[in-house]
Design a protein around this motif. Structure first.
Motif, PDB file in Angstrom:
ATOM      1  N   ARG A  55       8.645  -6.188 -10.512  1.00 23.12           N
ATOM      2  CA  ARG A  55       7.783  -5.385 -11.384  1.00 23.12           C
ATOM      3  C   ARG A  55       6.328  -5.539 -10.968  1.00 23.12           C
ATOM      4  O   ARG A  55       5.639  -6.444 -11.386  1.00 23.12           O
ATOM      5  CB  ARG A  55       7.941  -5.824 -12.826  1.00 23.12           C
ATOM      6  N   GLY A  56       5.863  -4.624 -10.159  1.00 23.61           N
ATOM      7  CA  GLY A  56       4.481  -4.640  -9.705  1.00 23.61           C
ATOM      8  C   GLY A  56       3.719  -3.442 -10.263  1.00 23.61           C
ATOM      9  O   GLY A  56       4.068  -2.895 -11.306  1.00 23.61           O
ATOM     10  N   ILE A  57       2.684  -3.048  -9.552  1.00 21.13           N
ATOM     11  CA  ILE A  57       1.877  -1.908  -9.970  1.00 21.13           C
ATOM     12  C   ILE A  57       2.742  -0.643  -9.990  1.00 21.13           C
ATOM     13  O   ILE A  57       3.559  -0.423  -9.111  1.00 21.13           O
ATOM     14  CB  ILE A  57       0.692  -1.726  -8.992  1.00 21.13           C
ATOM     15  N   HIS A  58       2.544   0.195 -10.987  1.00 21.36           N
ATOM     16  CA  HIS A  58       3.358   1.394 -11.161  1.00 21.36           C
ATOM     17  C   HIS A  58       3.128   2.407 -10.042  1.00 21.36           C
ATOM     18  O   HIS A  58       2.045   2.500  -9.490  1.00 21.36           O
ATOM     19  CB  HIS A  58       3.010   2.060 -12.495  1.00 21.36           C
ATOM     20  N   ASN A  59       4.154   3.184  -9.769  1.00 24.42           N
ATOM     21  CA  ASN A  59       4.082   4.334  -8.873  1.00 24.42           C
ATOM     22  C   ASN A  59       4.397   5.576  -9.697  1.00 24.42           C
ATOM     23  O   ASN A  59       5.303   5.560 -10.536  1.00 24.42           O
ATOM     24  CB  ASN A  59       5.086   4.226  -7.732  1.00 24.42           C
ATOM     25  N   LEU A  60       3.672   6.645  -9.451  1.00 26.97           N
ATOM     26  CA  LEU A  60       3.849   7.872 -10.230  1.00 26.97           C
ATOM     27  C   LEU A  60       3.984   9.057  -9.291  1.00 26.97           C
ATOM     28  O   LEU A  60       3.165   9.240  -8.395  1.00 26.97           O
ATOM     29  CB  LEU A  60       2.645   8.084 -11.155  1.00 26.97           C
ATOM     30  N   VAL A  61       5.013   9.865  -9.517  1.00 28.37           N
ATOM     31  CA  VAL A  61       5.144  11.148  -8.830  1.00 28.37           C
ATOM     32  C   VAL A  61       4.573  12.177  -9.800  1.00 28.37           C
ATOM     33  O   VAL A  61       5.253  12.636 -10.716  1.00 28.37           O
ATOM     34  CB  VAL A  61       6.608  11.456  -8.471  1.00 28.37           C
ATOM     35  N   ALA A  62       3.302  12.508  -9.612  1.00 30.27           N
ATOM     36  CA  ALA A  62       2.560  13.313 -10.596  1.00 30.27           C
ATOM     37  C   ALA A  62       3.111  14.731 -10.728  1.00 30.27           C
ATOM     38  O   ALA A  62       3.037  15.327 -11.806  1.00 30.27           O
ATOM     39  CB  ALA A  62       1.083  13.357 -10.215  1.00 30.27           C
ATOM     40  N   VAL A 111       9.191   2.602 -17.640  1.00 32.80           N
ATOM     41  CA  VAL A 111       9.996   3.132 -16.536  1.00 32.80           C
ATOM     42  C   VAL A 111      11.388   3.497 -17.038  1.00 32.80           C
ATOM     43  O   VAL A 111      11.960   4.522 -16.652  1.00 32.80           O
ATOM     44  CB  VAL A 111      10.075   2.102 -15.392  1.00 32.80           C
ATOM     45  N   GLU A 112      11.939   2.701 -17.926  1.00 34.24           N
ATOM     46  CA  GLU A 112      13.286   2.962 -18.434  1.00 34.24           C
ATOM     47  C   GLU A 112      13.347   4.214 -19.294  1.00 34.24           C
ATOM     48  O   GLU A 112      14.351   4.914 -19.317  1.00 34.24           O
ATOM     49  CB  GLU A 112      13.777   1.761 -19.243  1.00 34.24           C
ATOM     50  N   VAL A 113      12.266   4.530 -20.011  1.00 36.31           N
ATOM     51  CA  VAL A 113      12.293   5.639 -20.949  1.00 36.31           C
ATOM     52  C   VAL A 113      11.853   6.966 -20.326  1.00 36.31           C
ATOM     53  O   VAL A 113      12.059   8.017 -20.913  1.00 36.31           O
ATOM     54  CB  VAL A 113      11.428   5.306 -22.185  1.00 36.31           C
ATOM     55  N   CYS A 114      11.315   6.953 -19.136  1.00 37.87           N
ATOM     56  CA  CYS A 114      10.789   8.170 -18.493  1.00 37.87           C
ATOM     57  C   CYS A 114      11.935   9.141 -18.184  1.00 37.87           C
ATOM     58  O   CYS A 114      12.800   8.838 -17.365  1.00 37.87           O
ATOM     59  CB  CYS A 114      10.041   7.792 -17.213  1.00 37.87           C
ATOM     60  N   PRO A 115      11.965  10.340 -18.831  1.00 37.74           N
ATOM     61  CA  PRO A 115      13.092  11.256 -18.625  1.00 37.74           C
ATOM     62  C   PRO A 115      13.215  11.780 -17.198  1.00 37.74           C
ATOM     63  O   PRO A 115      14.320  11.808 -16.654  1.00 37.74           O
ATOM     64  CB  PRO A 115      12.827  12.400 -19.604  1.00 37.74           C
ATOM     65  N   PRO A 116      12.122  12.216 -16.540  1.00 38.75           N
ATOM     66  CA  PRO A 116      12.310  12.716 -15.172  1.00 38.75           C
ATOM     67  C   PRO A 116      12.306  11.607 -14.116  1.00 38.75           C
ATOM     68  O   PRO A 116      12.416  11.894 -12.931  1.00 38.75           O
ATOM     69  CB  PRO A 116      11.111  13.638 -14.963  1.00 38.75           C
ATOM     70  N   LYS A 117      12.175  10.367 -14.551  1.00 38.74           N
ATOM     71  CA  LYS A 117      12.150   9.197 -13.641  1.00 38.74           C
ATOM     72  C   LYS A 117      11.038   9.328 -12.599  1.00 38.74           C
ATOM     73  O   LYS A 117      11.213   8.987 -11.434  1.00 38.74           O
ATOM     74  CB  LYS A 117      13.499   9.008 -12.941  1.00 38.74           C
ATOM     75  N   CYS A 118       9.888   9.832 -13.028  1.00 38.83           N
ATOM     76  CA  CYS A 118       8.759   9.965 -12.112  1.00 38.83           C
ATOM     77  C   CYS A 118       7.876   8.720 -12.111  1.00 38.83           C
ATOM     78  O   CYS A 118       7.004   8.589 -11.268  1.00 38.83           O
ATOM     79  CB  CYS A 118       7.933  11.190 -12.464  1.00 38.83           C
ATOM     80  N   LEU A 119       8.097   7.793 -13.034  1.00 46.23           N
ATOM     81  CA  LEU A 119       7.333   6.552 -13.107  1.00 46.23           C
ATOM     82  C   LEU A 119       8.242   5.402 -12.698  1.00 46.23           C
ATOM     83  O   LEU A 119       9.328   5.233 -13.258  1.00 46.23           O
ATOM     84  CB  LEU A 119       6.811   6.344 -14.529  1.00 46.23           C
ATOM     85  N   THR A 120       7.832   4.648 -11.697  1.00 51.57           N
ATOM     86  CA  THR A 120       8.610   3.504 -11.221  1.00 51.57           C
ATOM     87  C   THR A 120       7.695   2.304 -11.046  1.00 51.57           C
ATOM     88  O   THR A 120       6.467   2.449 -11.037  1.00 51.57           O
ATOM     89  CB  THR A 120       9.298   3.811  -9.874  1.00 51.57           C
ATOM     90  N   MET A 121       8.292   1.141 -10.909  1.00 53.46           N
ATOM     91  CA  MET A 121       7.528  -0.076 -10.638  1.00 53.46           C
ATOM     92  C   MET A 121       7.533  -0.299  -9.136  1.00 53.46           C
ATOM     93  O   MET A 121       8.569  -0.218  -8.487  1.00 53.46           O
ATOM     94  CB  MET A 121       8.152  -1.286 -11.335  1.00 53.46           C
ATOM     95  N   GLY A 122       6.364  -0.586  -8.571  1.00 51.53           N
ATOM     96  CA  GLY A 122       6.248  -0.813  -7.139  1.00 51.53           C
ATOM     97  C   GLY A 122       6.285  -2.286  -6.795  1.00 51.53           C
ATOM     98  O   GLY A 122       6.499  -3.147  -7.652  1.00 51.53           O
ATOM     99  N   ASN A 123       6.075  -2.598  -5.534  1.00 52.51           N
ATOM    100  CA  ASN A 123       6.076  -3.975  -5.062  1.00 52.51           C
ATOM    101  C   ASN A 123       4.683  -4.570  -4.963  1.00 52.51           C
ATOM    102  O   ASN A 123       4.534  -5.751  -4.701  1.00 52.51           O
ATOM    103  CB  ASN A 123       6.753  -4.072  -3.693  1.00 52.51           C
ATOM    104  N   LEU A 142      -2.235   5.709  -8.528  1.00 52.44           N
ATOM    105  CA  LEU A 142      -0.822   5.482  -8.815  1.00 52.44           C
ATOM    106  C   LEU A 142       0.092   6.475  -8.095  1.00 52.44           C
ATOM    107  O   LEU A 142       1.292   6.269  -8.023  1.00 52.44           O
ATOM    108  CB  LEU A 142      -0.568   5.605 -10.319  1.00 52.44           C
ATOM    109  N   LYS A 143      -0.470   7.543  -7.568  1.00 49.16           N
ATOM    110  CA  LYS A 143       0.322   8.660  -7.038  1.00 49.16           C
ATOM    111  C   LYS A 143       1.061   8.288  -5.761  1.00 49.16           C
ATOM    112  O   LYS A 143       0.490   7.705  -4.855  1.00 49.16           O
ATOM    113  CB  LYS A 143      -0.581   9.849  -6.768  1.00 49.16           C
TER     114      LYS A 143
END
Length: 146
Positions: A55-62, A111-123, A142-143
């Motif tokens: 669980r690191g800094i978040h990654n976002l597919v905007a 991250v668990e609740v995001c419906p399109p799974k565009c938010l993830t935890m990075g390394n 974050l993008k």
């Protein structure tokens, strides 16, 4: 009457024997490990290993974000700021997506609740800043691309 003189107590031979045997045992353990290679990594030169589910800094597919704000609602520390609107083609347009890492506890609920799974935890976990204001990450930081 002569004043009583205190007897000087000399350490017994048994005490010295116990002290010497403990010293010898400690040196024996040290010499066994002396020839082994070190297990620890030298940090700046060798990066730390992070497991797959780290669980690191978040990654976002905007582009995939539907601005549902489910991540902001479930966050126990309320560290998200999300602003968006519907465009003329009825698609959601993300205007602002900020995460305040002063408050984030990396619980992974967002991250668990995001419906399109565009938010993830990075390394990425190395975040060194000189000011607390710099720990608020905007959508550009974050993008990621999928």
């Amino acid at each position: 009457m002569a004043p009583e003189t205190k007897k000087r107590r000399v350490p017994s031979f048994r005490y010295l024997k116990r002290l010497g045997s403990g010293l010898v045992k400690g040196l024996a353990v040290t010499t066994v490990h002396l020839g082994r290679r070190p297990i620890t990594r030298v940090y700046p030169e060798a990066k730390a290993y992070s497991p797959e589910r780290f669980r690191g800094i978040h990654n976002l597919v905007a582009d995939e974000c539907i601005v549902c704000q489910a991540c902001a609602r479930i966050c126990p520390t309320q560290c998200f700021t999300i602003v968006g609107h519907r465009g003329p083609d009825r698609r959601f347009i993300l205007e602002q997506f900020d995460i305040d890492y002063n408050r984030c506890m990396f619980c992974n609920l967002c991250v668990e609740v995001c419906p399109p799974k565009c938010l993830t935890m990075g390394n990425e976990f190395e975040v060194g800043v000189n000011d607390r204001v710099n720990l608020v990450f905007h959508v550009d930081a974050l993008k990621v691309e999928r």
